[in-house]
Design an enzyme around this catalytic site. Sequence first.
Site, mmCIF file in Angstrom:
data_model
loop_
_atom_site.group_PDB
_atom_site.id
_atom_site.type_symbol
_atom_site.label_atom_id
_atom_site.label_comp_id
_atom_site.label_asym_id
_atom_site.label_seq_id
_atom_site.Cartn_x
_atom_site.Cartn_y
_atom_site.Cartn_z
ATOM 1 N N CYS A 52 45.327 38.537 51.376
ATOM 2 C CA CYS A 52 45.163 37.981 52.712
ATOM 3 C C CYS A 52 44.075 38.742 53.467
ATOM 4 O O CYS A 52 44.035 39.964 53.458
ATOM 5 C CB CYS A 52 46.433 38.008 53.564
ATOM 6 S SG CYS A 52 47.748 37.016 52.887
ATOM 7 N N ARG A 105 40.085 38.159 49.272
ATOM 8 C CA ARG A 105 41.421 38.711 49.499
ATOM 9 C C ARG A 105 42.522 37.656 49.393
ATOM 10 O O ARG A 105 43.702 37.984 49.392
ATOM 11 C CB ARG A 105 41.496 39.350 50.892
ATOM 12 C CG ARG A 105 40.512 40.481 51.072
ATOM 13 C CD ARG A 105 40.672 41.085 52.442
ATOM 14 N NE ARG A 105 41.953 41.738 52.572
ATOM 15 C CZ ARG A 105 42.210 42.986 52.220
ATOM 16 N NH1 ARG A 105 41.253 43.718 51.717
ATOM 17 N NH2 ARG A 105 43.403 43.505 52.367
ATOM 18 N N TRP A 155 46.785 34.548 50.758
ATOM 19 C CA TRP A 155 47.301 34.621 49.398
ATOM 20 C C TRP A 155 48.814 34.489 49.580
ATOM 21 O O TRP A 155 49.465 35.385 50.106
ATOM 22 C CB TRP A 155 46.929 35.952 48.753
ATOM 23 C CG TRP A 155 47.342 36.044 47.324
ATOM 24 C CD1 TRP A 155 46.656 35.583 46.237
ATOM 25 C CD2 TRP A 155 48.540 36.660 46.806
ATOM 26 N NE1 TRP A 155 47.360 35.864 45.081
ATOM 27 C CE2 TRP A 155 48.515 36.515 45.394
ATOM 28 C CE3 TRP A 155 49.633 37.309 47.386
ATOM 29 C CZ2 TRP A 155 49.517 36.999 44.567
ATOM 30 C CZ3 TRP A 155 50.640 37.790 46.557
ATOM 31 C CH2 TRP A 155 50.569 37.626 45.161
ATOM 32 N N ASN A 189 48.977 40.060 57.324
ATOM 33 C CA ASN A 189 48.761 40.369 55.908
ATOM 34 C C ASN A 189 49.875 41.299 55.478
ATOM 35 O O ASN A 189 50.040 42.369 56.079
ATOM 36 C CB ASN A 189 47.384 41.057 55.764
ATOM 37 C CG ASN A 189 47.177 41.689 54.405
ATOM 38 O OD1 ASN A 189 47.754 41.255 53.416
ATOM 39 N ND2 ASN A 189 46.349 42.717 54.341
ATOM 40 N N GLU A 193 43.161 45.918 28.313
ATOM 41 C CA GLU A 193 42.266 45.564 29.424
ATOM 42 C C GLU A 193 41.496 44.272 29.093
ATOM 43 O O GLU A 193 41.283 43.424 29.956
ATOM 44 C CB GLU A 193 41.311 46.738 29.710
ATOM 45 C CG GLU A 193 40.086 46.429 30.554
ATOM 46 C CD GLU A 193 40.367 45.774 31.900
ATOM 47 O OE1 GLU A 193 41.529 45.730 32.325
ATOM 48 O OE2 GLU A 193 39.413 45.247 32.504
ATOM 49 N N LYS A 196 41.198 40.726 31.248
ATOM 50 C CA LYS A 196 39.949 40.025 31.607
ATOM 51 C C LYS A 196 40.024 38.571 31.169
ATOM 52 O O LYS A 196 39.703 37.660 31.921
ATOM 53 C CB LYS A 196 38.713 40.664 30.951
ATOM 54 C CG LYS A 196 38.229 41.958 31.523
ATOM 55 C CD LYS A 196 37.632 41.882 32.905
ATOM 56 C CE LYS A 196 38.633 42.087 33.989
ATOM 57 N NZ LYS A 196 39.203 43.357 34.225
ATOM 58 N N GLU A 245 42.767 36.505 33.209
ATOM 59 C CA GLU A 245 42.583 36.197 34.632
ATOM 60 C C GLU A 245 41.467 35.215 34.914
ATOM 61 O O GLU A 245 41.546 34.456 35.869
ATOM 62 C CB GLU A 245 42.483 37.454 35.509
ATOM 63 C CG GLU A 245 41.302 38.322 35.319
ATOM 64 C CD GLU A 245 41.355 39.604 36.173
ATOM 65 O OE1 GLU A 245 42.018 39.659 37.211
ATOM 66 O OE2 GLU A 245 40.693 40.561 35.751
ATOM 67 N N HIS A 300 54.608 44.912 13.172
ATOM 68 C CA HIS A 300 55.998 45.093 13.589
ATOM 69 C C HIS A 300 56.510 43.910 14.407
ATOM 70 O O HIS A 300 57.559 44.003 15.044
ATOM 71 C CB HIS A 300 56.140 46.393 14.381
ATOM 72 C CG HIS A 300 55.788 47.606 13.578
ATOM 73 N ND1 HIS A 300 56.578 48.085 12.567
ATOM 74 C CD2 HIS A 300 54.686 48.401 13.600
ATOM 75 C CE1 HIS A 300 56.003 49.143 12.009
ATOM 76 N NE2 HIS A 300 54.848 49.349 12.617
ATOM 77 N N LYS A 326 41.753 39.857 45.131
ATOM 78 C CA LYS A 326 41.065 41.072 44.717
ATOM 79 C C LYS A 326 41.876 42.329 45.001
ATOM 80 O O LYS A 326 41.938 43.235 44.198
ATOM 81 C CB LYS A 326 39.714 41.136 45.442
ATOM 82 C CG LYS A 326 38.861 42.358 45.102
ATOM 83 C CD LYS A 326 38.389 42.304 43.675
ATOM 84 C CE LYS A 326 37.532 43.487 43.291
ATOM 85 N NZ LYS A 326 37.455 43.618 41.824
HETATM 86 O O1 M6R Z 1 41.854 47.921 43.625
HETATM 87 P P1 M6R Z 1 42.620 48.417 42.443
HETATM 88 O O2 M6R Z 1 41.735 48.993 41.394
HETATM 89 O O3 M6R Z 1 43.717 49.365 42.812
HETATM 90 O O4 M6R Z 1 43.300 47.129 41.850
HETATM 91 C C1 M6R Z 1 44.241 47.222 40.809
HETATM 92 C C2 M6R Z 1 44.447 45.886 40.139
HETATM 93 O O5 M6R Z 1 44.969 44.967 41.044
HETATM 94 C C3 M6R Z 1 43.142 45.350 39.570
HETATM 95 O O6 M6R Z 1 42.572 46.241 38.664
HETATM 96 C C4 M6R Z 1 43.365 44.006 38.847
HETATM 97 O O7 M6R Z 1 44.159 44.204 37.713
HETATM 98 C C5 M6R Z 1 42.026 43.370 38.499
HETATM 99 N N1 M6R Z 1 41.939 42.067 39.066
HETATM 100 C C6 M6R Z 1 41.777 43.228 37.050
HETATM 101 O O8 M6R Z 1 40.518 42.709 36.788
#
Ligand code: M6R
Length: 592
Positions: free
Chosen positions: A2, A28, A77, A103, A470, A474, A477, A493, A587
């Site tokens: 938000c 946001r 959001w 927010n 990780e 990517k 998302e 396993h 974000k």
């Molecule tokens: O701002 P931050 O690094 O603390 O955010 C943590 C996660 O929300 C952030 O890394 C999220 O997983 C990303 N969107 C991944 O690309």
Amino acid sequence: MCGIFAYLGPKSNSAQIVLEGLKKLEYRGYDSWGIACRRDSGEIVIEKHTGKISDVSSLKKELTEEPAHIAIGHSRWATHGGVTDMNAHPHASEEKEIVIAHNGILENYESLKKDLIEKGHKFVSETDTEVFAHLIQENIGEGFEQAFKIALSKGAGRYALIAISKNEEKILAARRGSPLIVGTGSDEYFIASDIPAFLKYTKKVMYLDDDQMVSLAKDGITFTDLKTDKKIEKRTIIIDWDEKSAEKGEFKHFMLKEIMEQKMTLTRAINQDEEKILEVAQAIKTAYGTYIVGCGTAGKVGMVGTYLFSHIAQKHINFMFGSEFSSFLPFMKDKSLMIAISQSGETADTLEAIEEAKKKGVKIVSIVNVETSTMARISDIVIPIKAGPEKAVASTKATTSQLAILTLLAYACAGKLDEGKRLLVATASQINDMLNPRYENYIREIAEKIQNVESMYIIGKDLNYPIAMESAIKLQEVSYIHAEGFAGGELKHGPIALISKGTPCIAIVANDETKAGIISNATEIKARGGYIIGVSPENNSVFDFWIKVPDAGMASPIVSIIPIQILAYQLAVLRQNNPDMPRNLAKSVTVK
Ligand code: M6R
């Protein structure tokens, strides 16, 4: 999570100013948006809709036809209540006497709402937020400011709140856990969840801290400590942000721009204040347990950190996600050290872990991108990654910079900081050679081939096991393809049962002692019909498709994640998803 933005000042087109500013906060939250302006007559008019604010070019004439010097806005959001026009902010009390934007989460909203309904208040939305509007209204007999304070004292949770009133020419705002920053221009004020909203007008800012409120009015600005009810003085900070660095420029999407920026950002991350790196390394060596904490991508970076410290400095470091941290709190002592990793510095789960640790006297080091964030301001030592604004929801350049800092710290801990720097400088120059249109087009070939798959898997070992996870984040998302990352050895396993003919599987293969193991895991997948995409410095007969990366030793996680960031981006574009604003995400996750 938000975005809030408000304006008060001499410009009479306040709603238009808020519309433009809110567009900069869309990262946001982009489920819905809304703006309320207070006409000079006192009447408050509201416009709110589902959908993205970036698609909006003009406002309803009710918001623009009469002079209005005060406006507030919100990009949402959704937490409580579906994505509907009615649930969009701002929310109002009866007769639109009080109008607010919020927010965060008002945790005790149900009991407050019940009580207010009994007192005759009529609710029109399903949100927790609307309760605040009625709560202020309920006590308005005490005056706007006092009623606002009463509402805050009754509300539980972490939030940022702004309110305007039909009867007074002022904006009231308060924070408890979610960011709010005041911008001051000449005789005008802005208040926003993040600086880009008003950067066009001013670089002079003042930060609101938890349990503080601010009153913005024509005749001045007043900050109050809500715990003591005393007025407080705030320091004005001049931001050295460049508005252009937060723009897309020639790129179609922020995500691609930010991936490409890694040519420069890694070098900036390496160029750290050596004294500070050595100070933190010393703190790690002497701490009674070091705990890395982060969420999402920052969490995966933290997991890589545990391997880096083990290999480079022969040091055991603990890691846990911010949301899981409380289970380990009993182990924290006043001589323990916490290293918090965050791009935004505003992630609620990580902030809460820090707050809990601080109560036990734990020293806090934060590795953050936003140097003015809450996390940076409450930490004992801040290591800025200097990646510049990261706007796309998917973290890319911040990730590699965070990895670089942990690599430096591990080398510094081993008394080999220069060796670490040399490795990273060499890696940065190799990345420079990698990030070009030819490489991008090559990865596009594989994206085209796999764009319609339902699932894919990523395997890695050692340093690259967290990178496999990780990679999955990517891909999930932005491409919305079901993706999961595993330690290669774990596949047999259980997860290997998921492999069938043609299932794409990315194998991250470093050129070190882990190579034979992970190649053999890839071979096991291939024997079940899997299609192997190798990310590796060298080709191998098991690969159906090879993506070459530099041989970077301990910096292997940095070079391995980059082609997968590009692949995720390409898949998003091919599947017609907006990679900058993926569905259901935001974000900065400022709610728990
Ligand atoms: O701002 P931050 O690094 O603390 O955010 C943590 C996660 O929300 C952030 O890394 C999220 O997983 C990303 N969107 C991944 O690309």
